[in-house]
Every structure is written in C-alpha cells, then in structure tokens.
Design an enzyme around this catalytic site. Structure first.
Site, PDB file in Angstrom:
ATOM      1  N   GLY A  85     -11.310  55.919 -36.452  1.00 59.48           N
ATOM      2  CA  GLY A  85     -11.310  56.256 -37.875  1.00 59.48           C
ATOM      3  C   GLY A  85     -12.382  55.530 -38.648  1.00 59.48           C
ATOM      4  O   GLY A  85     -12.480  55.653 -39.865  1.00 59.48           O
TER       5      GLY A  85
ATOM      6  N   GLY B   4     -20.981  64.446 -40.304  1.00 60.68           N
ATOM      7  CA  GLY B   4     -20.122  63.598 -41.121  1.00 60.68           C
ATOM      8  C   GLY B   4     -20.917  62.860 -42.191  1.00 60.68           C
ATOM      9  O   GLY B   4     -21.924  63.378 -42.696  1.00 60.68           O
ATOM     10  N   ASN B   5     -20.483  61.631 -42.470  1.00 61.71           N
ATOM     11  CA  ASN B   5     -21.065  60.895 -43.589  1.00 61.71           C
ATOM     12  C   ASN B   5     -22.556  60.602 -43.507  1.00 61.71           C
ATOM     13  O   ASN B   5     -23.304  60.928 -44.424  1.00 61.71           O
ATOM     14  CB  ASN B   5     -20.307  59.581 -43.764  1.00 61.71           C
ATOM     15  CG  ASN B   5     -19.216  59.742 -44.780  1.00 61.71           C
ATOM     16  OD1 ASN B   5     -19.480  60.209 -45.881  1.00 61.71           O
ATOM     17  ND2 ASN B   5     -17.993  59.434 -44.406  1.00 61.71           N
ATOM     18  N   GLY B   6     -22.976  59.980 -42.410  1.00 60.55           N
ATOM     19  CA  GLY B   6     -24.393  59.649 -42.245  1.00 60.55           C
ATOM     20  C   GLY B   6     -25.230  60.916 -42.263  1.00 60.55           C
ATOM     21  O   GLY B   6     -26.278  60.988 -42.934  1.00 60.55           O
ATOM     22  N   THR B   7     -24.748  61.924 -41.548  1.00 54.19           N
ATOM     23  CA  THR B   7     -25.445  63.208 -41.460  1.00 54.19           C
ATOM     24  C   THR B   7     -25.679  63.800 -42.849  1.00 54.19           C
ATOM     25  O   THR B   7     -26.736  64.369 -43.124  1.00 54.19           O
ATOM     26  CB  THR B   7     -24.596  64.192 -40.622  1.00 54.19           C
ATOM     27  OG1 THR B   7     -24.455  63.638 -39.323  1.00 54.19           O
ATOM     28  CG2 THR B   7     -25.239  65.562 -40.536  1.00 54.19           C
TER      29      THR B   7
ATOM     30  N   ARG C 233       9.088  45.966 -25.212  1.00 54.85           N
ATOM     31  CA  ARG C 233       7.823  45.368 -25.640  1.00 54.85           C
ATOM     32  C   ARG C 233       7.386  45.847 -27.026  1.00 54.85           C
ATOM     33  O   ARG C 233       7.825  46.896 -27.502  1.00 54.85           O
ATOM     34  CB  ARG C 233       6.704  45.770 -24.657  1.00 54.85           C
ATOM     35  CG  ARG C 233       6.757  45.011 -23.364  1.00 54.85           C
ATOM     36  CD  ARG C 233       5.772  45.618 -22.371  1.00 54.85           C
ATOM     37  NE  ARG C 233       5.676  44.792 -21.184  1.00 54.85           N
ATOM     38  CZ  ARG C 233       5.196  45.230 -20.017  1.00 54.85           C
ATOM     39  NH1 ARG C 233       4.790  46.468 -19.877  1.00 54.85           N
ATOM     40  NH2 ARG C 233       5.129  44.410 -18.992  1.00 54.85           N
TER      41      ARG C 233
ATOM     42  N   ASP D 100     -12.632  61.401 -38.545  1.00 58.75           N
ATOM     43  CA  ASP D 100     -12.216  60.358 -39.495  1.00 58.75           C
ATOM     44  C   ASP D 100     -11.675  60.932 -40.812  1.00 58.75           C
ATOM     45  O   ASP D 100     -11.003  60.222 -41.561  1.00 58.75           O
ATOM     46  CB  ASP D 100     -13.403  59.434 -39.818  1.00 58.75           C
ATOM     47  CG  ASP D 100     -13.995  58.801 -38.569  1.00 58.75           C
ATOM     48  OD1 ASP D 100     -13.291  58.730 -37.551  1.00 58.75           O
ATOM     49  OD2 ASP D 100     -15.168  58.387 -38.616  1.00 58.75           O
TER      50      ASP D 100
ATOM     51  N   ARG E  69       1.636  44.515 -25.764  1.00 62.37           N
ATOM     52  CA  ARG E  69       0.587  45.220 -25.011  1.00 62.37           C
ATOM     53  C   ARG E  69      -0.260  46.033 -25.992  1.00 62.37           C
ATOM     54  O   ARG E  69       0.242  46.501 -27.019  1.00 62.37           O
ATOM     55  CB  ARG E  69       1.193  46.175 -23.978  1.00 62.37           C
ATOM     56  CG  ARG E  69       1.881  45.494 -22.823  1.00 62.37           C
ATOM     57  CD  ARG E  69       0.884  44.837 -21.873  1.00 62.37           C
ATOM     58  NE  ARG E  69       1.539  44.299 -20.693  1.00 62.37           N
ATOM     59  CZ  ARG E  69       2.107  43.090 -20.608  1.00 62.37           C
ATOM     60  NH1 ARG E  69       2.103  42.291 -21.671  1.00 62.37           N
ATOM     61  NH2 ARG E  69       2.673  42.682 -19.483  1.00 62.37           N
TER      62      ARG E  69
ATOM     63  N   GLY F  43     -21.442  61.526 -34.322  1.00 65.93           N
ATOM     64  CA  GLY F  43     -20.440  61.550 -33.252  1.00 65.93           C
ATOM     65  C   GLY F  43     -19.862  62.957 -33.114  1.00 65.93           C
ATOM     66  O   GLY F  43     -19.650  63.637 -34.112  1.00 65.93           O
TER      67      GLY F  43
HETATM   68  O1  F6P Z   1     -17.000  58.842 -36.706  1.00 70.05           O
HETATM   69  C1  F6P Z   1     -16.288  59.202 -35.585  1.00 70.05           C
HETATM   70  C2  F6P Z   1     -16.029  57.998 -34.704  1.00 70.05           C
HETATM   71  O2  F6P Z   1     -15.302  58.436 -33.569  1.00 70.05           O
HETATM   72  C3  F6P Z   1     -15.307  56.857 -35.385  1.00 70.05           C
HETATM   73  O3  F6P Z   1     -13.931  57.080 -35.511  1.00 70.05           O
HETATM   74  C4  F6P Z   1     -15.678  55.707 -34.481  1.00 70.05           C
HETATM   75  O4  F6P Z   1     -15.626  54.483 -35.182  1.00 70.05           O
HETATM   76  C5  F6P Z   1     -17.084  56.043 -34.084  1.00 70.05           C
HETATM   77  O5  F6P Z   1     -17.235  57.437 -34.269  1.00 70.05           O
HETATM   78  C6  F6P Z   1     -17.450  55.707 -32.673  1.00 70.05           C
HETATM   79  O6  F6P Z   1     -18.807  55.956 -32.506  1.00 70.05           O
HETATM   80  P1  F6P Z   1     -19.572  56.092 -31.124  1.00 70.05           P
HETATM   81  O7  F6P Z   1     -19.242  57.429 -30.529  1.00 70.05           O
HETATM   82  O8  F6P Z   1     -21.007  55.992 -31.478  1.00 70.05           O
HETATM   83  O9  F6P Z   1     -19.069  54.992 -30.228  1.00 70.05           O
END
Ligand code: F6P
Length: 357
Positions: free
Chosen positions: A179, A111-114, A171, A136, A275, A11
């Site tokens: 995150g 990030g993490n996956g990367t 409200r 995140d 809301r 992302g």
């Molecule tokens: O990891 C960043 C992030 O924005 C997260 O906070 C969120 O859950 C996710 O990516 C959303 O992913 P995508 O852009 O694939 O909808």
C-alpha cells in the site's frame, strides 16, 4: 487516420490488460481508421523509442490476464528533467518519439508517479488521456483505482488462511500488507478478513495500546490474534520525528520491515508467540477480480470517448459509481489517504477492531 499510443507505467497490477482492452474495443468500435501503437516498458519505451504496432487481435483474450502485454518500468518523475547517462534530454526525447510515431494522442495507465509525468507531458503540449492504476488506491480524483479490489481479494485470502494456523498454535500473527504510504489496502483486507488489529500509516500506533488489546483478547479466552499491518505503518514516536530524523533512523534498520519490529516488541512486552507473514508482490499478481474487470472496461470505454471528443489532459475515474474525468493538473502530486475520522474507520472501531491509537 487516428493514431493512438499506449503505455503502462510504474508497478504493475491486475487489470492493466483489461483496461487497455477496454480502450481498444471502444475505439475500434467507434472509429473506422485507427491504429494503436504499444509503447514498451512505460516511459522508458517512449524515451528510447521502443514501440510496436498493435492489432485488434492483440487485445483479444486479455480481459482476465494479469500483468501487462506492454511491460512496465519505474521511471522516477524527479529524474525526468535530469539527462540520462549519455546526456539525453528525456522530456525532449519523449516529445520527439511522440512526433515520430505521428500520434494524435497518448493513453497512459499508471499511478501517482506516472501521473506527475503525464501532467508534465500534457503541459509540454502532448495530447494525453490517462487511466488510474494501482493496488494502493491512493490516486486523487477517483474513488477507486483498478487493481485495488483484486489486491484486496488476495490480501484478505492470506489473512483468511492464517486464521486456522494461528488458532491451532495459539499465536499472534502479523500479516504485512502493501500500500506504500497509505492504508486503503490494509484497511479493506483487514475488515474483509476479520483482523483484530489494523495498523495504518494514517493512524500512528502506540505499541502499548496494541499490546493491551492483545492481552485483553487473551484474557477473554481468545486463542489467537491477527494484525493486518500496512507496510507504511508508523509508531507515534516515529510520526513525531522530522523527515530528516526519520530518514536517519531508517538508514540502519534493525528489522527487515515494520512488521518484524512490531512483532519483536509484542513478544517482548506480552510474552505471546508472534509470527510474521508478508505476501508481498503476490498482491499484484494473477487475474483481475470481476469488480476490476468491470471498472477497467467502463474506464476504457470512457477514455475512448475522451479521445474521440479530443478532450485531452484528463484522467478517467469513478465517483459515486459514475464514470467521470478530471484534469491531470488536479491529480498530479496529490495523495488520497485514509481519513482517520472517516465513517469506515468509525464503523471498524464499532466492530471492535483496534487501530493501535
Ligand atoms: O504501488 C504499488 C506497490 O505495490 C506498493 O504497494 C509497494 O510499496 C510498491 O509498489 C512496491 O514496488 P516495487 O514493485 O518496485 O517493489
């Protein structure tokens, strides 16, 4: 000649361009004969050989630009060892393209996956240097990821703006903050904007405790209440379910997201009008805040140093305001979560913020 590949993966977030600029500026300054190759759309470009030569001017004027000049994509780590629809071995293809480009090293921002894939490529013998990106802030090995502070600014701004309309209408407002599975962004945005209740994945909530806090505020004459709810927030009941049971429950969700579920429960249990506001991907957009620009520039300069010293297989990060680097093997597969016992949670509680626990 020093040949460096560069890619942004996962992302997007603010400050990706500022970080790439930081690496490029420091490398161009220190090394006479250098070429940077930009790989398009993350690992996808590395797998399928989509890349282009970059010039120093490509890095000019991008310090304050959101997004990424290279484009990005999500390529799940768990599918990296699975051949594509045409039977292509993705890992081998990435290694072949690295060779074809004649790279001395590959700079990866993600990030993490990367980082799981970056570590895999490092173990496969490629020279890798990475920079920690994500709104995140959940990457292990660094106190801060770039993108996080910019996203905090946006999420806090949303909650700031909600205050007046919440007060006018008496409200309860729920602002759902991104995150993924961690609560850093919600915690910081919530404290920064004076949220009354903050619900995080790391502290499962009891809806009755949330409602009691809302009733208490109403009895004190408070005209409104604001909840900052992490998209990954979880109730105590759901937290007690096994992974399988939770997956089953989430198959046919009654609500579009957790905030709507919480909102419906609050309305039913308290009679208060609720809301829900979801800023969503807005939180990843726009120009990086000055903090991120500084962090990215420092991380970029440090990444360039690692390349010059041939110290590969490492991620640059920041710890106690000092720029450091850590082995990719230590980063990959770990999540940095909010510790419910940490001092920031205790301080927030001392301010009267309710965490629904
Ligand atoms: O990891 C960043 C992030 O924005 C997260 O906070 C969120 O859950 C996710 O990516 C959303 O992913 P995508 O852009 O694939 O909808």
């Amino acid at each position: 000649m020093l040949k460096i590949g560069m890619l942004t993966s996962g992302g997007d977030c603010q400050s990706l361009n500022a970080s790439m600029r930081g690496v490029a500026k420091a490398i161009y300054d220190a090394v006479d004969d250098v070429e940077i190759i930009g790989i398009e759309e993350g690992y996808k470009g590395l797998i399928y050989g989509n890349y282009r030569k970059l010039k120093p001017r490509d890095f000019s004027g991008i310090l304050i630009e959101g997004g990424t000049i290279l484009g990005t994509s999500r390529q799940p780590f768990k599918l990296m060892r699975v051949p594509d629809e045409n039977g292509l071995d993705k890992v081998q293809a990435m290694k072949d393209n690295y060779k074809k480009m004649g790279l001395d090293c590959l700079v990866i921002l993600g990030g993490n996956g990367t980082h799981k894939t970056a570590n895999l490529l490092s173990e496969e013998g490629l020279n890798i240097v990475t920079l920690p990106k994500t709104i995140d802030n959940d990457l292990w090995g660094t106190d801060m990821t770039f993108g996080f502070q910019s996203a905090v600014d946006i999420a806090a701004n949303v909650i700031d703006n909600i205050h007046t309309t919440a007060a006018s209408h008496s409200r309860v407002f729920i602002v759902e903050v991104m995150g993924h599975k961690v609560g850093w962004l919600t915690l910081h945005a919530g404290i920064a904007s004076g949220a009354d209740i903050i619900l995080l994945p790391e502290i499962p909530y009891d809806i009755d405790s949330v409602c009691a806090a809302l009733d208490k505020r109403a009895k004190q004459g408070k005209r409104f209440s604001i909840l900052a709810v992490a998209e990954g927030a979880v109730s105590k009941e759901d937290a007690a379910l096994s992974k399988k049971e939770l997956k089953e429950k989430q198959k046919n969700p009654r609500y579009p997201s957790i905030s709507y579920e919480i909102g419906a429960q609050i309305q039913e249990k308290t009679g208060l009008e609720v809301r829900v506001t979801i800023p969503g991907h807005m939180q990843r957009g726009g120009s990086p805040c000055p903090y991120d620009r500084v962090l990215s520039s420092r991380l970029g300069a440090a990444a360039a140093q690692l390349i010059i010293k041939k110290k590969y297989g490492r991620m640059v990060g920041i710890r106690n305001n000092e720029i450091i680097s850590v082995p990719l093997a230590d980063v990959a597969g770990k999540l940095k979560t909010v510790d419910p016992e940490s001092s920031i949670i205790k301080e927030a509680k001392a301010l009267g913020i309710n965490f629904g626990d």
